[in-house]
Scaffold this active site. Structure first.
Site, mmCIF file in Angstrom:
data_model
loop_
_atom_site.group_PDB
_atom_site.id
_atom_site.type_symbol
_atom_site.label_atom_id
_atom_site.label_comp_id
_atom_site.label_asym_id
_atom_site.label_seq_id
_atom_site.Cartn_x
_atom_site.Cartn_y
_atom_site.Cartn_z
ATOM 1 N N GLU A 66 62.832 -5.225 -50.145
ATOM 2 C CA GLU A 66 61.927 -4.116 -50.409
ATOM 3 C C GLU A 66 60.553 -4.743 -50.613
ATOM 4 O O GLU A 66 60.395 -5.633 -51.450
ATOM 5 C CB GLU A 66 62.375 -3.387 -51.677
ATOM 6 C CG GLU A 66 61.573 -2.146 -51.932
ATOM 7 C CD GLU A 66 61.989 -1.433 -53.223
ATOM 8 O OE1 GLU A 66 61.220 -0.593 -53.682
ATOM 9 O OE2 GLU A 66 63.081 -1.730 -53.750
ATOM 10 N N ARG A 79 74.669 -12.433 -57.414
ATOM 11 C CA ARG A 79 73.239 -12.698 -57.453
ATOM 12 C C ARG A 79 73.008 -14.083 -58.068
ATOM 13 O O ARG A 79 73.747 -14.508 -58.948
ATOM 14 C CB ARG A 79 72.720 -11.599 -58.361
ATOM 15 C CG ARG A 79 71.333 -11.427 -58.642
ATOM 16 C CD ARG A 79 71.176 -10.147 -59.482
ATOM 17 N NE ARG A 79 70.896 -9.028 -58.611
ATOM 18 C CZ ARG A 79 69.682 -8.768 -58.127
ATOM 19 N NH1 ARG A 79 68.660 -9.518 -58.422
ATOM 20 N NH2 ARG A 79 69.480 -7.742 -57.333
ATOM 21 N N LYS A 123 61.652 -8.852 -59.609
ATOM 22 C CA LYS A 123 60.295 -8.727 -59.090
ATOM 23 C C LYS A 123 59.408 -7.962 -60.069
ATOM 24 O O LYS A 123 58.224 -8.244 -60.189
ATOM 25 C CB LYS A 123 60.320 -8.016 -57.729
ATOM 26 C CG LYS A 123 60.617 -8.961 -56.587
ATOM 27 C CD LYS A 123 60.612 -8.240 -55.260
ATOM 28 C CE LYS A 123 61.864 -7.432 -55.087
ATOM 29 N NZ LYS A 123 61.986 -6.816 -53.768
HETATM 30 P P1 ATP Z 1 64.573 -7.725 -57.612
HETATM 31 O O1 ATP Z 1 65.378 -7.206 -58.733
HETATM 32 O O2 ATP Z 1 64.154 -9.132 -57.778
HETATM 33 O O3 ATP Z 1 63.448 -6.836 -57.252
HETATM 34 P P2 ATP Z 1 65.991 -6.653 -55.432
HETATM 35 O O4 ATP Z 1 67.432 -6.747 -55.191
HETATM 36 O O5 ATP Z 1 65.467 -5.338 -55.838
HETATM 37 O O6 ATP Z 1 65.579 -7.806 -56.411
HETATM 38 P P3 ATP Z 1 65.271 -6.637 -52.699
HETATM 39 O O7 ATP Z 1 63.946 -6.800 -52.086
HETATM 40 O O8 ATP Z 1 65.913 -5.313 -52.623
HETATM 41 O O9 ATP Z 1 65.159 -7.118 -54.205
HETATM 42 O O10 ATP Z 1 66.252 -7.756 -52.166
HETATM 43 C C1 ATP Z 1 66.404 -8.114 -50.820
HETATM 44 C C2 ATP Z 1 67.731 -8.786 -50.662
HETATM 45 O O11 ATP Z 1 67.802 -9.950 -51.475
HETATM 46 C C3 ATP Z 1 68.862 -7.885 -51.078
HETATM 47 O O12 ATP Z 1 69.901 -7.985 -50.137
HETATM 48 C C4 ATP Z 1 69.270 -8.429 -52.404
HETATM 49 O O13 ATP Z 1 70.617 -8.198 -52.639
HETATM 50 C C5 ATP Z 1 68.943 -9.910 -52.291
HETATM 51 N N1 ATP Z 1 68.657 -10.490 -53.590
HETATM 52 C C6 ATP Z 1 67.737 -10.090 -54.489
HETATM 53 N N2 ATP Z 1 67.787 -10.834 -55.603
HETATM 54 C C7 ATP Z 1 68.758 -11.750 -55.416
HETATM 55 C C8 ATP Z 1 69.312 -12.805 -56.206
HETATM 56 N N3 ATP Z 1 68.862 -13.069 -57.432
HETATM 57 N N4 ATP Z 1 70.316 -13.538 -55.686
HETATM 58 C C9 ATP Z 1 70.762 -13.282 -54.456
HETATM 59 N N5 ATP Z 1 70.303 -12.303 -53.660
HETATM 60 C C10 ATP Z 1 69.316 -11.539 -54.125
HETATM 61 MG MG MG Z 2 65.936 -3.669 -54.482
#
Ligand code: ATP
Ligand code: MG
Length: 563
Positions: free
Chosen positions: A37, A262, A272
């Site tokens: 995202e 994760r 983020k």
């Molecule tokens: P954040 O909470 O940091 O904003 P998010 O999951 O909302 O993380 P996205 O941009 O939606 O962030 O993530 C893109 C991809 O990266 C998704 O498939 C998500 O599952 C993966 N991802 C995000 N954080 C992690 C993590 N800590 N470990 C492994 N994969 C991750």
């Molecule tokens: Mg997300």
């Protein structure tokens, strides 16, 4: 070189793919996607997801798409999109011509919503957000059906069209999937799939006044792109039934959602939202601050893409959440640098040493090997003269036991040079601070001359008239607690000593030509990176990537001896 052998981390996802190959589930096709995202910069957790998605596709001769999950118009910015592209490329992955946006599918997503309404699988609901929550029930109590659930198809179609045309206020109505209000899974209790949002979108402008929910857009986007294995993090496990329900209800291509744990790292935060707070509230200098766990922060600190990929490989893919020790990431960069980084001399906290019996106008060009682990790197010339600097910590007036460095009357070897002996200390009369040491050298002990005389300590040094002044930045973890996420306020445990700036460091003259972005081992002090942003003209700034002490290798060694 460290001899620790890491066990190959189990990769249950590869096992699933192998099984799919056997049953011919997707015609031996592997097609994954990385779906960020664009609401912030990528972090090391994303790196794991990138390595996994692109890695598993490459390993199985498949493809991996880059897809921006930009379904929420309120939060996304173009700056983030550019940084994400840069980071994925820098990590060494290539999406070819397959860069997509979920917003590319808004039209199709809308058509599918109409299809769900027409088949009696979605309805427009007028409950307020608060009422919807009350109707949803709890984990132990079933939900209650909305009074609007039994609207006719015609009425739903008309209301949905009017939502799209902007006739209603935000929050007045939503479109919900008609599933099961008594389901033990809350995600299945008629989830919202479209909401009214009168916000402009960075790609579609003001065209849309309704936007799809993530849980609705995601499976359909995967399906449109013919993704076979939709890999996501564990918190989506409970959403999988909805993922499957939607694809079945629409009767379209059905990818397999697979969840993995994760990545969490000790002494850091990884969301983020929290990282953005650190940037916006000025706790760090930006998304690329070298203390940040962002990919741009790690890059600025001096980490290499290879070390990050190696780390992601080593931690493997698990089904259960856990926290990885940051020492493991440090281990990966040390292992790479051990062979690749030239080893040079730099004194971080200089103390002057005058070698009284060395001729005043003499300068010797000593030969120094660049890296004993990698003889192909060759040698360089190192000037030696009567006045040198050593590390302040390498001298002690009243040494503790087993102090093998310099103290009054002791002898040490100067790396690549001679054995010297400390004869006399000069102090500032007012402050009592030691301002210089007077030593003598033994001319018979020049390194490489065949001298066999041995002393216990070897110190690094630089020649005073030849040394170059630089700034060095030493980093500690950004937080003082191992798990800042568990604190009431994660910002309360920010480490006030996470960055130490030393502005009077001295490096050997061979570094005059050091390119921005190059890496060195400063003997005994760690691995350093020429900061490409803050180094200006001849004023160089070095970031310490890591110190030399490898706690992770030590842990692995102990574990092996225990086995
Ligand atoms: P954040 O909470 O940091 O904003 P998010 O999951 O909302 O993380 P996205 O941009 O939606 O962030 O993530 C893109 C991809 O990266 C998704 O498939 C998500 O599952 C993966 N991802 C995000 N954080 C992690 C993590 N800590 N470990 C492994 N994969 C991750
Ligand atoms: Mg997300």
């Amino acid at each position: 070189m460290t001899t620790t052998s890491f066990e190959t981390p189990s990769n249950f996802i590869q096992n699933i793919i192998n099984e799919d190959f056997k049953t011919n589930k997707y015609g031996r096709r592997v097609h994954t996607r990385f779906p960020p995202e664009p609401n912030g910069y990528l972090h090391i957790g994303h790196a794991k997801s990138i390595c996994l998605n692109f890695g598993i596709a490459a390993k199985n001769s498949g493809l991996c798409n880059l897809r921006f999950d930009d379904t929420n118009p309120a939060k996304e910015e173009v700056e983030y999109i550019e940084s994400i592209k840069e980071d994925v490329k820098w990590l060494g992955f290539d999406w070819g011509d397959r860069m997509y946006y979920a917003s590319d599918y808004f039209e199709q997503l809308h058509e599918y919503a109409v299809k769900l309404i027409k088949t009696g699988k979605a309805y427009v609901c007028d409950l307020s957000a608060e009422e919807t929550r009350a109707y949803r029930g709890t984990l132990t109590e079933p939900g209650k059906e909305s009074p609007y659930r039994s609207r006719s198809v015609e009425e739903n179609l008309a209301l949905f069209r009017r939502m799209k045309e902007g006739e209603f206020e935000e929050g007045a109505r939503v479109l919900r999937a008609k599933i099961d209000m008594a389901s033990p899974n809350l995600n299945m209790r008629d989830p919202v799939i479209y909401r009214i949002m009168k916000a402009a979108h960075h790609r579609t402008g003001s065209k849309w006044l309704i936007y799809p929910m993530y849980d609705y857009a995601h499976p359909i986007s995967d399906s449109i792109e013919s993704i076979t294995h939709s890999i996501c993090t564990l918190e989506f496990e409970d959403h999988r039934p909805l993922y499957d329900w939607l694809l079945e209800a629409l009767d379209i291509f059905h990818p397999q959602q697979i969840e993995f744990a994760r990545l969490n790292l000790s002494y850091t935060v990884m969301s983020k939202r929290k990282l953005r707070q650190l940037v916006e509230e000025g706790y760090v200098s930006g998304w690329d601050d070298p203390r940040m766990p962002t990919i741009s922060g790690l890059r600025r600190r001096g980490y290499t893409p290879g070390a990050i990929r190696d780390f992601c490989d080593r931690i493997g893919v698990a089904k259960a959440n856990s926290t990885v020790d940051i020492a493991m990431l440090e281990h990966s960069i040390r292992e790479e640098m051990n062979f690749q980084a030239p080893r040079v001399m730099a004194v971080l906290r200089p103390l002057k040493v005058i070698i009284d019996n060395y001729p005043e106008d003499r300068v010797e060009e000593l030969e120094a090997e660049d890296n004993p682990e990698n003889p192909d790197m060759g040698t360089r010339k190192l000037p030696f003269s009567r006045e040198i600097f050593i590390e302040r910590d390498d001298f002690s007036e009243n040494p503790p036991k087993k102090f093998f460095r310099l103290f009054p009357g002791s002898e040490v070897r100067l790396k690549h040079a001679y054995i010297i002996k400390c004869e006399r200390i000069v102090k500032d009369e007012k402050t009592g601070e030691i301002t210089e040491l007077h030593c003598t050298y033994d001319p018979e002990t020049r390194s490489g001359s065949g001298s066999t005389r041995k002393v216990k300590g070897t110190l690094h040094w630089v020649s005073a008239p030849h040394a170059i002044k630089v700034e060095v930045r030493l980093y500690n973890s950004l937080f003082t607690r191992e798990n800042p996420d568990e604190e009431d306020d994660f910002k309360a445990c920010i480490n006030p000593e996470s960055c130490e700036r030393l502005s009077h460091c001295l490096v050997e003259p061979s570094l005059a030509q050091a390119a921005r972005g190059s890496r060195y081992q400063f003997l005994r002090n760690g691995y350093f990176f020429v900061d490409p942003v803050d180094s200006k003209g001849s004023a160089m700034v070095f970031n310490r990537i890591v110190s030399l002490k490898d706690t992770w290798a030590k842990i692995m060694k102990t574990e092996q001896t225990l086995k």
